[in-house]
Design a protein around this motif. Structure first.
Motif, mmCIF file in Angstrom:
data_model
loop_
_atom_site.group_PDB
_atom_site.id
_atom_site.type_symbol
_atom_site.label_atom_id
_atom_site.label_comp_id
_atom_site.label_asym_id
_atom_site.label_seq_id
_atom_site.Cartn_x
_atom_site.Cartn_y
_atom_site.Cartn_z
ATOM 1 N N SER A 95 27.637 15.616 -33.162
ATOM 2 C CA SER A 95 26.520 14.742 -32.825
ATOM 3 C C SER A 95 26.989 13.301 -32.879
ATOM 4 O O SER A 95 28.059 12.993 -33.411
ATOM 5 N N LYS A 129 26.696 17.558 -41.497
ATOM 6 C CA LYS A 129 26.590 18.023 -40.111
ATOM 7 C C LYS A 129 27.344 19.335 -39.915
ATOM 8 O O LYS A 129 28.450 19.510 -40.418
ATOM 9 N N GLU A 154 32.545 11.596 -38.696
ATOM 10 C CA GLU A 154 32.851 12.817 -39.438
ATOM 11 C C GLU A 154 33.863 12.493 -40.527
ATOM 12 O O GLU A 154 34.685 11.582 -40.380
#
Length: 224
Positions: free
Chosen positions: A65, A61, A8
């Motif tokens: 995940s 996103k 991320e």
């Protein structure tokens, strides 16, 4: 130059510890073998090549995940510019970021005028620019069987210990008694998952020992 696996990347407000309230760019790296049962980022544990994907898919996103992209420090810096991030503080977290050699990334960012913080469990030796702020959240007796090492204890600027019960305070006391521990490190207690019993214990202990309380303020106000 080092290749990092990024789960991320986003801009937000740092919600914990010394830098609480400061705008920050979070770079969350993939991979962690420590096995904390209360971990809220378990999707970062597995480093499986099957989950590697392109950069834009990861940046887009909207839920947790295991997908990640690969990047070196120059690509990450260019992504900061492409995303038009405003923050000048970078938090490298995980996962367990100290699994990676972060010397090139931290050096480049500091050279470009950013302040840099690494959030680590203390179970891997830290490889980073000496000007990097080290936030050590020591993970003791976790499922992965990793030990808290002397080198991260020496480098820690703050020790932010997650607690739920008295045994966690006792574990921290034992770590602070080790000769390797930086005597100038700021000590924070952070209640796990905002549990009331843990919060009451943290408050009472901070008052008794003149330590500091860290709350996950980002969770209270509903931001990432």
């Amino acid at each position: 130059m080092s290749v990092l696996k990024v789960n991320e990347m986003f801009e937000t407000i740092q919600g914990e510890g010394f830098y609480t309230g400061l705008p920050a760019i979070f770079v969350r790296l993939q991979g962690c073998p420590v096995g904390c049962p209360w971990c809220d980022t378990k999707h970062t544990w597995t480093l499986d090549p099957a989950f590697q994907t392109d950069t834009q898919q990861v940046l887009a996103k909207t839920s947790d995940s295991e997908q990640y992209f690969s990047a070196d420090e120059h690509k990450l810096l260019s992504l900061f510019e492409q995303q038009k991030y405003h923050a000048r503080h970078v938090v490298i977290t995980g996962g367990e970021p100290a699994m990676y050699d972060l010397t090139s990334l931290t050096s480049l960012l500091i050279d470009k005028g950013y302040s840099v913080q690494i959030e680590t469990s203390g179970t891997f030796e830290i490889q980073a620019h000496p000007g990097t702020w080290i936030t050590l959240s020591p993970k003791v007796n976790m499922k992965g069987g990793y030990k808290v090492l002397d080198q991260p204890l020496q480098k820690a600027n703050e020790i932010k210990h997650p607690i739920a019960m008295q045994k966690h305070i006792d574990e921290l006391d034992a770590l602070l008694a080790r000769t390797a521990t930086n005597p100038k490190a700021m000590i924070y207690l952070q209640p796990i998952s905002q549990q009331q019993r843990a919060t009451d214990l943290a408050v009472a202990t901070c008052i008794k020992k003149n330590w500091r309380l860290s709350l996950q303020t980002h969770k209270f106000i509903g931001i990432e």
